[in-house]
Design a protein around this motif. Sequence first.
Motif, PDB file in Angstrom:
ATOM      1  N   ALA A 237     105.254  51.225  46.407  1.00  0.00           N
ATOM      2  CA  ALA A 237     104.793  51.924  47.611  1.00  0.00           C
ATOM      3  C   ALA A 237     103.645  52.856  47.263  1.00  0.00           C
ATOM      4  O   ALA A 237     103.616  53.449  46.196  1.00  0.00           O
ATOM      5  CB  ALA A 237     105.929  52.717  48.244  1.00  0.00           C
ATOM      6  N   VAL A 238     102.685  52.968  48.190  1.00  0.00           N
ATOM      7  CA  VAL A 238     101.589  53.925  48.074  1.00  0.00           C
ATOM      8  C   VAL A 238     101.629  54.805  49.309  1.00  0.00           C
ATOM      9  O   VAL A 238     100.733  54.808  50.137  1.00  0.00           O
ATOM     10  CB  VAL A 238     100.222  53.224  47.938  1.00  0.00           C
ATOM     11  N   GLY A 239     102.721  55.538  49.448  1.00  0.00           N
ATOM     12  CA  GLY A 239     102.935  56.354  50.626  1.00  0.00           C
ATOM     13  C   GLY A 239     104.206  55.937  51.341  1.00  0.00           C
ATOM     14  O   GLY A 239     104.668  54.791  51.217  1.00  0.00           O
ATOM     15  N   THR A 240     104.774  56.856  52.075  1.00  0.00           N
ATOM     16  CA  THR A 240     106.011  56.593  52.802  1.00  0.00           C
ATOM     17  C   THR A 240     105.809  55.461  53.809  1.00  0.00           C
ATOM     18  O   THR A 240     104.832  55.432  54.551  1.00  0.00           O
ATOM     19  CB  THR A 240     106.468  57.853  53.539  1.00  0.00           C
ATOM     20  N   VAL A 254      95.004  55.573  52.713  1.00  0.00           N
ATOM     21  CA  VAL A 254      95.213  55.895  51.304  1.00  0.00           C
ATOM     22  C   VAL A 254      94.114  56.854  50.849  1.00  0.00           C
ATOM     23  O   VAL A 254      93.032  56.901  51.440  1.00  0.00           O
ATOM     24  CB  VAL A 254      95.198  54.624  50.431  1.00  0.00           C
ATOM     25  N   PRO A 255      94.378  57.640  49.825  1.00  0.00           N
ATOM     26  CA  PRO A 255      93.363  58.583  49.339  1.00  0.00           C
ATOM     27  C   PRO A 255      92.115  57.862  48.840  1.00  0.00           C
ATOM     28  O   PRO A 255      92.156  56.690  48.458  1.00  0.00           O
ATOM     29  CB  PRO A 255      94.078  59.309  48.194  1.00  0.00           C
ATOM     30  N   ALA A 256      91.010  58.575  48.830  1.00  0.00           N
ATOM     31  CA  ALA A 256      89.744  58.017  48.331  1.00  0.00           C
ATOM     32  C   ALA A 256      89.736  58.099  46.820  1.00  0.00           C
ATOM     33  O   ALA A 256      89.231  59.062  46.219  1.00  0.00           O
ATOM     34  CB  ALA A 256      88.564  58.786  48.927  1.00  0.00           C
ATOM     35  N   PHE A 257      90.342  57.087  46.187  1.00  0.00           N
ATOM     36  CA  PHE A 257      90.436  57.036  44.735  1.00  0.00           C
ATOM     37  C   PHE A 257      90.030  55.639  44.286  1.00  0.00           C
ATOM     38  O   PHE A 257      90.521  54.635  44.830  1.00  0.00           O
ATOM     39  CB  PHE A 257      91.854  57.357  44.283  1.00  0.00           C
ATOM     40  N   PRO A 258      89.135  55.534  43.295  1.00  0.00           N
ATOM     41  CA  PRO A 258      88.582  54.216  42.939  1.00  0.00           C
ATOM     42  C   PRO A 258      89.619  53.159  42.602  1.00  0.00           C
ATOM     43  O   PRO A 258      89.477  51.994  42.997  1.00  0.00           O
ATOM     44  CB  PRO A 258      87.695  54.532  41.728  1.00  0.00           C
ATOM     45  N   ARG A 333     103.111  61.949  53.436  1.00  0.00           N
ATOM     46  CA  ARG A 333     103.492  60.591  53.051  1.00  0.00           C
ATOM     47  C   ARG A 333     103.183  60.282  51.591  1.00  0.00           C
ATOM     48  O   ARG A 333     103.789  59.384  51.003  1.00  0.00           O
ATOM     49  CB  ARG A 333     102.784  59.578  53.951  1.00  0.00           C
ATOM     50  N   MET A 334     102.267  61.004  50.959  1.00  0.00           N
ATOM     51  CA  MET A 334     101.930  60.752  49.565  1.00  0.00           C
ATOM     52  C   MET A 334     102.971  61.311  48.595  1.00  0.00           C
ATOM     53  O   MET A 334     102.790  61.264  47.381  1.00  0.00           O
ATOM     54  CB  MET A 334     100.556  61.324  49.234  1.00  0.00           C
ATOM     55  N   ALA A 335     104.062  61.844  49.130  1.00  0.00           N
ATOM     56  CA  ALA A 335     105.166  62.263  48.278  1.00  0.00           C
ATOM     57  C   ALA A 335     105.991  61.078  47.811  1.00  0.00           C
ATOM     58  O   ALA A 335     106.910  61.242  46.997  1.00  0.00           O
ATOM     59  CB  ALA A 335     106.065  63.250  49.035  1.00  0.00           C
ATOM     60  N   ASP A 336     105.682  59.874  48.305  1.00  0.00           N
ATOM     61  CA  ASP A 336     106.431  58.670  47.941  1.00  0.00           C
ATOM     62  C   ASP A 336     105.461  57.635  47.394  1.00  0.00           C
ATOM     63  O   ASP A 336     104.876  56.841  48.139  1.00  0.00           O
ATOM     64  CB  ASP A 336     107.174  58.118  49.165  1.00  0.00           C
ATOM     65  N   VAL A 337     105.269  57.642  46.093  1.00  0.00           N
ATOM     66  CA  VAL A 337     104.407  56.675  45.411  1.00  0.00           C
ATOM     67  C   VAL A 337     105.181  56.122  44.216  1.00  0.00           C
ATOM     68  O   VAL A 337     105.666  56.894  43.379  1.00  0.00           O
ATOM     69  CB  VAL A 337     103.088  57.312  44.925  1.00  0.00           C
ATOM     70  N   GLY A 338     105.328  54.820  44.156  1.00  0.00           N
ATOM     71  CA  GLY A 338     106.049  54.214  43.047  1.00  0.00           C
ATOM     72  C   GLY A 338     106.898  53.055  43.502  1.00  0.00           C
ATOM     73  O   GLY A 338     106.803  52.592  44.651  1.00  0.00           O
ATOM     74  N   ALA A 339     107.735  52.556  42.607  1.00  0.00           N
ATOM     75  CA  ALA A 339     108.560  51.385  42.872  1.00  0.00           C
ATOM     76  C   ALA A 339     110.002  51.785  43.141  1.00  0.00           C
ATOM     77  O   ALA A 339     110.472  52.831  42.676  1.00  0.00           O
ATOM     78  CB  ALA A 339     108.497  50.425  41.686  1.00  0.00           C
TER      79      ALA A 339
END
Length: 370
Positions: A237-240, A254-258, A333-339
């Motif tokens: 997940a890349v966000g809730t 999603v955040p502006a990250f390359p 929502r970015m408090a949930d990043v990962g598998a």
Amino acid sequence: MVASGAVLMGCMALGLVGWFASDAGGHGTTRDAIRVGADGWLLAHGATLHLTTGAVSATVTALPLGLTVLCAYVAHRLGAWAARTSAVEDAGTVLLGTVVMSGLYGVVALVTALLAATATAESSLLRAFAGGFALAFVGGGSGILAGSAHVVDWRGRVPETGRAILKGALAATLAMVAAGAVLLAVALVLDLGSAANVLSRLHADTSGGLLYTVLVAAVAPNAALLSGSYLLGPGFAVGTGTVVSPSAVVLGPVPAFPLLAALPSEGSPSPLTSALVAVPVLVGALAAVLVVRRFPAYGFEVGAVRGLGSGVLGGVLLTVLVMLAGGAVGPGRMADVGADLVPTFVAATVAMGVGGLVGGVGATWWSRRR
């Protein structure tokens, strides 16, 4: 002290360089720049960072694993040097040296967290000490053990099957990380324009681009491990409320990250994408073949046990690394990043275990035939 201070000083120096390069010191102070470097170093040791700006607050728990690996490597090399230049008498001396090194490292992390704390940014003191202690215990302890191999022959005390399974599991884990890194690199190359657009929108100059390169390098292992969870099937997940997997892709802003330019488009992926779930099986088989070649087995039951054990243990190690790769990276929502760890654990142990079993039996048959 050197093991902890070397990388810490480097992080603080990088914070100062970035501060001057970004706006020539127009905003903030030198102490603020040093604190940013120290907070990044603490994050690499698992110390959660609590941020507060007005009514908005966030907790960052994700580890920049690139920096974590660097810290562990420095501790390992210094531990090996200490063992080679000291009078190591027995296993008790090795354990005592490891505990002392880990305790000093943890104290440095604790003091750093205390000194770097402000009203708007504060690291967890307990997690800073525990994370520093654990990293030094694993990294420095392995270095001390390797440097004292002439005194403490631990390999001779471990049965051959145990050593075979351990080395096979490490090979399987590293191969899955490498496969995730290859997938990430290919996805970035196929959508390189999006990554370039992200950088252009950030209006980054040469110095800003170099700083972004350092930041990308710090979190590249996280991205490779999450790509590995994608290969396993459950995805991440890349966000809730989001999911990125071979069967479905649901994304929001999603955040502006390359690195996020490598994310696939929303919707149902191509049916060919589902074939990627065969990669963990092949990785498990490859690790089992390497184990049988390194530790020849002429009995099918021995080859099966070593292959299956290598695959299953490799799946467990991979799940632990995937767990470390995720965490909160911002508010909302970015408090949930990962598998999701349970599906990842099941998929990793089953796929890599089956591959290891088949590879172990097949490699044993080939050895007997020759």
